[in-house]
Design a protein around this motif. Structure first.
Motif, PDB file in Angstrom:
ATOM      1  N   THR A 282      56.598  80.201  81.794  1.00 32.52           N
ATOM      2  CA  THR A 282      55.360  80.561  82.480  1.00 32.52           C
ATOM      3  C   THR A 282      54.475  81.468  81.647  1.00 32.52           C
ATOM      4  O   THR A 282      53.334  81.734  82.023  1.00 32.52           O
ATOM      5  N   ALA A 283      54.965  81.958  80.515  1.00 35.94           N
ATOM      6  CA  ALA A 283      54.141  82.806  79.653  1.00 35.94           C
ATOM      7  C   ALA A 283      53.310  81.984  78.685  1.00 35.94           C
ATOM      8  O   ALA A 283      52.206  82.395  78.303  1.00 35.94           O
ATOM      9  N   THR A 284      53.811  80.821  78.262  1.00 30.11           N
ATOM     10  CA  THR A 284      53.141  80.040  77.225  1.00 30.11           C
ATOM     11  C   THR A 284      52.868  78.600  77.621  1.00 30.11           C
ATOM     12  O   THR A 284      52.049  77.934  76.998  1.00 30.11           O
ATOM     13  N   GLY A 285      53.577  78.075  78.616  1.00 31.85           N
ATOM     14  CA  GLY A 285      53.447  76.671  78.972  1.00 31.85           C
ATOM     15  C   GLY A 285      54.402  75.773  78.216  1.00 31.85           C
ATOM     16  O   GLY A 285      54.449  74.566  78.471  1.00 31.85           O
ATOM     17  N   PHE A 286      55.191  76.332  77.296  1.00 34.15           N
ATOM     18  CA  PHE A 286      56.133  75.533  76.515  1.00 34.15           C
ATOM     19  C   PHE A 286      57.197  74.940  77.441  1.00 34.15           C
ATOM     20  O   PHE A 286      57.797  75.643  78.254  1.00 34.15           O
ATOM     21  N   ILE A 287      57.415  73.630  77.330  1.00 41.50           N
ATOM     22  CA  ILE A 287      58.431  72.949  78.142  1.00 41.50           C
ATOM     23  C   ILE A 287      59.747  72.980  77.383  1.00 41.50           C
ATOM     24  O   ILE A 287      59.879  72.379  76.315  1.00 41.50           O
ATOM     25  N   SER A 288      60.729  73.686  77.935  1.00 43.63           N
ATOM     26  CA  SER A 288      61.994  73.912  77.245  1.00 43.63           C
ATOM     27  C   SER A 288      63.038  72.857  77.543  1.00 43.63           C
ATOM     28  O   SER A 288      63.963  72.657  76.757  1.00 43.63           O
ATOM     29  N   GLN A 289      62.927  72.224  78.704  1.00 46.39           N
ATOM     30  CA  GLN A 289      63.953  71.263  79.106  1.00 46.39           C
ATOM     31  C   GLN A 289      63.298  70.151  79.927  1.00 46.39           C
ATOM     32  O   GLN A 289      62.397  70.403  80.729  1.00 46.39           O
ATOM     33  N   VAL A 290      63.770  68.936  79.724  1.00 47.37           N
ATOM     34  CA  VAL A 290      63.263  67.773  80.454  1.00 47.37           C
ATOM     35  C   VAL A 290      64.441  67.070  81.107  1.00 47.37           C
ATOM     36  O   VAL A 290      65.510  66.934  80.512  1.00 47.37           O
ATOM     37  N   TYR A 291      64.253  66.645  82.346  1.00 55.55           N
ATOM     38  CA  TYR A 291      65.277  65.838  83.016  1.00 55.55           C
ATOM     39  C   TYR A 291      64.607  64.628  83.645  1.00 55.55           C
ATOM     40  O   TYR A 291      63.635  64.760  84.393  1.00 55.55           O
ATOM     41  N   VAL A 292      65.114  63.450  83.333  1.00 58.30           N
ATOM     42  CA  VAL A 292      64.572  62.205  83.866  1.00 58.30           C
ATOM     43  C   VAL A 292      65.510  61.699  84.954  1.00 58.30           C
ATOM     44  O   VAL A 292      66.702  61.473  84.711  1.00 58.30           O
ATOM     45  N   TYR A 293      64.963  61.527  86.141  1.00 59.95           N
ATOM     46  CA  TYR A 293      65.748  61.038  87.275  1.00 59.95           C
ATOM     47  C   TYR A 293      65.328  59.608  87.576  1.00 59.95           C
ATOM     48  O   TYR A 293      64.164  59.336  87.883  1.00 59.95           O
ATOM     49  N   LEU A 294      66.261  58.678  87.461  1.00 62.16           N
ATOM     50  CA  LEU A 294      65.987  57.281  87.782  1.00 62.16           C
ATOM     51  C   LEU A 294      66.102  57.066  89.282  1.00 62.16           C
ATOM     52  O   LEU A 294      67.102  57.435  89.896  1.00 62.16           O
ATOM     53  N   LYS A 295      65.100  56.455  89.867  1.00 60.37           N
ATOM     54  CA  LYS A 295      65.082  56.250  91.314  1.00 60.37           C
ATOM     55  C   LYS A 295      65.943  55.067  91.747  1.00 60.37           C
ATOM     56  O   LYS A 295      66.281  54.945  92.899  1.00 60.37           O
ATOM     57  N   GLU A 296      66.268  54.203  90.808  1.00 60.15           N
ATOM     58  CA  GLU A 296      67.082  53.038  91.126  1.00 60.15           C
ATOM     59  C   GLU A 296      68.253  52.950  90.164  1.00 60.15           C
ATOM     60  O   GLU A 296      68.138  53.301  89.000  1.00 60.15           O
ATOM     61  N   GLY A 297      69.389  52.481  90.680  1.00 60.12           N
ATOM     62  CA  GLY A 297      70.545  52.248  89.817  1.00 60.12           C
ATOM     63  C   GLY A 297      71.357  53.498  89.598  1.00 60.12           C
ATOM     64  O   GLY A 297      70.918  54.620  89.858  1.00 60.12           O
ATOM     65  N   PRO A 298      72.569  53.355  89.076  1.00 60.59           N
ATOM     66  CA  PRO A 298      73.452  54.484  88.827  1.00 60.59           C
ATOM     67  C   PRO A 298      72.981  55.297  87.635  1.00 60.59           C
ATOM     68  O   PRO A 298      72.278  54.803  86.762  1.00 60.59           O
ATOM     69  N   GLY A 299      73.369  56.555  87.611  1.00 62.18           N
ATOM     70  CA  GLY A 299      72.982  57.431  86.515  1.00 62.18           C
ATOM     71  C   GLY A 299      74.038  58.466  86.252  1.00 62.18           C
ATOM     72  O   GLY A 299      75.074  58.515  86.908  1.00 62.18           O
ATOM     73  N   PRO A 300      73.826  59.334  85.260  1.00 62.51           N
ATOM     74  CA  PRO A 300      74.808  60.345  84.900  1.00 62.51           C
ATOM     75  C   PRO A 300      74.971  61.397  85.982  1.00 62.51           C
ATOM     76  O   PRO A 300      74.055  61.667  86.749  1.00 62.51           O
ATOM     77  N   ASP A 301      76.154  61.966  86.030  1.00 66.01           N
ATOM     78  CA  ASP A 301      76.459  63.103  86.913  1.00 66.01           C
ATOM     79  C   ASP A 301      76.347  62.750  88.395  1.00 66.01           C
ATOM     80  O   ASP A 301      76.317  63.631  89.242  1.00 66.01           O
ATOM     81  N   GLY A 302      76.268  61.461  88.712  1.00 63.21           N
ATOM     82  CA  GLY A 302      76.186  61.060  90.110  1.00 63.21           C
ATOM     83  C   GLY A 302      74.880  61.402  90.772  1.00 63.21           C
ATOM     84  O   GLY A 302      74.725  61.275  91.975  1.00 63.21           O
ATOM     85  N   VAL A 303      73.872  61.824  89.982  1.00 60.25           N
ATOM     86  CA  VAL A 303      72.621  62.264  90.568  1.00 60.25           C
ATOM     87  C   VAL A 303      71.909  61.130  91.280  1.00 60.25           C
ATOM     88  O   VAL A 303      71.418  61.268  92.390  1.00 60.25           O
ATOM     89  N   ASP A 304      71.862  59.950  90.655  1.00 57.77           N
ATOM     90  CA  ASP A 304      71.077  58.862  91.207  1.00 57.77           C
ATOM     91  C   ASP A 304      71.706  58.243  92.450  1.00 57.77           C
ATOM     92  O   ASP A 304      71.057  57.504  93.166  1.00 57.77           O
ATOM     93  N   ALA A 305      72.969  58.523  92.671  1.00 50.75           N
ATOM     94  CA  ALA A 305      73.641  57.961  93.835  1.00 50.75           C
ATOM     95  C   ALA A 305      73.394  58.778  95.100  1.00 50.75           C
ATOM     96  O   ALA A 305      73.702  58.341  96.196  1.00 50.75           O
ATOM     97  N   LEU A 306      72.818  59.966  94.954  1.00 49.07           N
ATOM     98  CA  LEU A 306      72.632  60.844  96.102  1.00 49.07           C
ATOM     99  C   LEU A 306      71.428  60.418  96.928  1.00 49.07           C
ATOM    100  O   LEU A 306      70.380  60.066  96.397  1.00 49.07           O
TER     101      LEU A 306
END
Length: 519
Positions: A286-310
């Protein structure tokens, strides 16, 4: 009246002097607007020794459309049948102290004053990543032609051509057009200064076969396997080249369709266009606007860590937050969250990892388990602007604050007894707890950043999900490169705006002359 104006102005000047360390945040894109000199977007730390802070942030800008529940007095099902959950929450307020941040903010390496736009971009997309694109594209073209027939016009792509290909795509982020192919047209969107560097036919051939990962592997055949190595590489580069400030925000950046595209499309083309199949979440300084981490969540199909199944959205967003903050443990960072992420269980888990939080709460969108029902229902008596009610349990504070509507916050990052203030030009000062003021200030800066940031997306809209994610990630890398440029000695040699920086990067990728920063 004049005295009130002078008082407000002096408070704003005091705010600016108090947060001089965040000077680079203001006008981050080098394009001054009418509001850039009037809005001191600032950061407040949890252990500040002042009881009075100022902000030009509008109290109505607390993402009201997604957060305000004041029109309905309903209590969510997760708490309506649990009167015993009031136990442990008390009106007695206790002081809390946030340990100092265990990291420094800023670039991790000093770039020379002679560094070019390409040098900064290649901190995230280095030559070896481009060489890999060349290899994989040629492999895919060979296999494709073995299966579907020879393409007589195809020749193996070279590294120089791949850089030029990226340059043409990047040019659409600084010179809007109907399509990247408009560069070679004779119409309004043509770009004759760069078109001669490659023929349209050659560009289209590279675009047809372009790949990051040509074939499925036995270890990764799901989701974003065609882009995952690139995503991992860029994420690692984000972490290695910059250390964010103590205050960071988790959110979905603005990636809506460009109005030029919408207005230029026929009704048939719009119907054919598929709805985006993913959402992109980021952790942003929030001081500079630099994006430090990105996470892509797929709305369809299985994904890592069981996230997409929830299916439970609060639980889903909680897991997304954990992914974004997995490397923040032990640093005493302060994270701001929106209603879909804010929850007592997540904040408690983060606190065990020395990650502190301040989040906006919604009875419709948040997981309200464990929170006192009396704080989640609307008060029966009329509330005045600036009026607040706070309950505490341990170090966690639940705040109900009234402006034009009632806003609720959950935090363990700010002392509940400390007061802040939101200054509005028309209605003057509005009293609020310090956590509310800090949230408004940080989110206002991120909103301003997003408004400008969204203008500089690479304007190429493929239908394949992995390609959409790739060009969005490259767009984020270019914006991050510009932030590092502004914090370097090279910025003092030639002060490029964001648009000028993008133009220089295009010329350098295309290997055009006069690419030094002094030109």
């Amino acid at each position: 009246m004049a005295e009130c104006g002078r008082k407000a102005q002096s408070l704003l000047q005091a705010a600016r002097s108090r947060y001089e360390s965040l000077q680079i945040s203001d006008d981050v894109f080098g394009e001054s607007g009418e509001d850039s000199s009037e809005n001191p977007f600032y950061s407040t730390s949890g252990d500040s020794n002042s009881d009075n802070y100022t902000s030009e942030s509008n109290g109505d800008e607390l993402r009201g459309s997604e957060t305000v529940d004041s029109q309905s007095g309903d209590v969510p099902d997760s708490v309506s049948n649990a009167p015993a959950e009031e136990e442990g929450w008390s009106d007695a307020l206790r002081e809390i102290t946030i340990p100092p941040y265990k990291d420094t903010c800023g670039p991790t390496q000093k770039m020379p004053a002679t560094a070019t736009a390409l040098d900064f971009f290649q901190l995230f997309v280095p030559d070896n990543a481009i060489h890999n694109m060349v290899t994989q594209t040629n492999m895919y073209a060979k296999k494709y032609q073995e299966r579907f027939g020879s393409d007589e016009s195809w020749q193996s792509v070279t590294t120089a051509e791949m850089k030029a290909f990226l340059g043409f795509m990047t040019s659409t982020s600084v010179q809007r057009c109907e399509s990247v192919l408009s560069i070679w047209s004779s119409g309004f969107f043509s770009n004759k200064s760069i078109a001669p560097q490659m023929s349209q036919a050659r560009f289209e051939r590279i675009l047809k076969y372009f790949h990051i990962v040509a074939f499925r592997s036995s270890h990764g055949s799901q989701g974003l396997y065609k882009i995952q190595p690139f995503l991992d590489s860029v994420q690692q580069a984000f972490s290695c080249t910059f250390r964010p400030s103590q205050t960071q925000v988790l959110h979905e950046p603005l990636i809506d369709e460009d109005p030029v595209f919408i207005t230029s499309c026929t009704e048939r083309e719009l119907r054919k266009r598929k709805k985006r199949k993913f959402s992109l979440w980021v952790r942003q300084c929030t001081a500079t606007g630099f994006i430090s981490q990105v996470y892509v969540y797929l709305k369809e199909g299985p994904g890592p860590d069981g996230v997409d199944a929830l299916k439970n959205k609060p639980q889903l967003h909680s897991l997304v937050a954990k992914q974004l903050c997995h490397n923040l443990s032990g640093r005493n960072a302060i994270i701001f969250t929106g209603p879909s992420i804010t929850s007592l269980s997540l904040f408690t888990e983060f606190q065990k990892q020395d990650i502190y939080c301040c989040g906006l709460l919604s009875t419709r969108k948040s997981d309200c388990t464990g929170l006192p029902p009396s704080m989640l229902s609307n008060p029966e008596t009329a509330q005045h602007r600036g009026q607040s009610h706070i309950k505490m349990r341990g170090t966690m504070s639940l705040i109900s604050w009234h402006n034009k509507a009632t806003f609720r916050f959950l935090t363990n990052a700010y002392p509940p007894s400390k007061q802040g203030v939101i200054i509005k030009r028309k209605s003057g000062e509005i009293a609020c707890p310090l956590a509310v003021e800090a949230f408004a200030a940080h989110l206002s800066y991120i909103c301003k950043y997003d408004d400008k940031y969204s203008k500089y997306f690479i304007f190429h809209k493929p239908n394949k999900t992995w390609q959409q994610v790739f060009w969005l990630t490259v767009s984020i890398a270019i914006n991050n490169a510009y932030i590092l440029y502004k914090m370097s000695d090279a910025y003092h040699v030639k002060r490029y705006s964001r648009a000028q920086f993008g133009e220089r990067l295009v010329r350098e990728l295309l290997d055009l002359e006069d690419c030094s920063p002094t030109q």
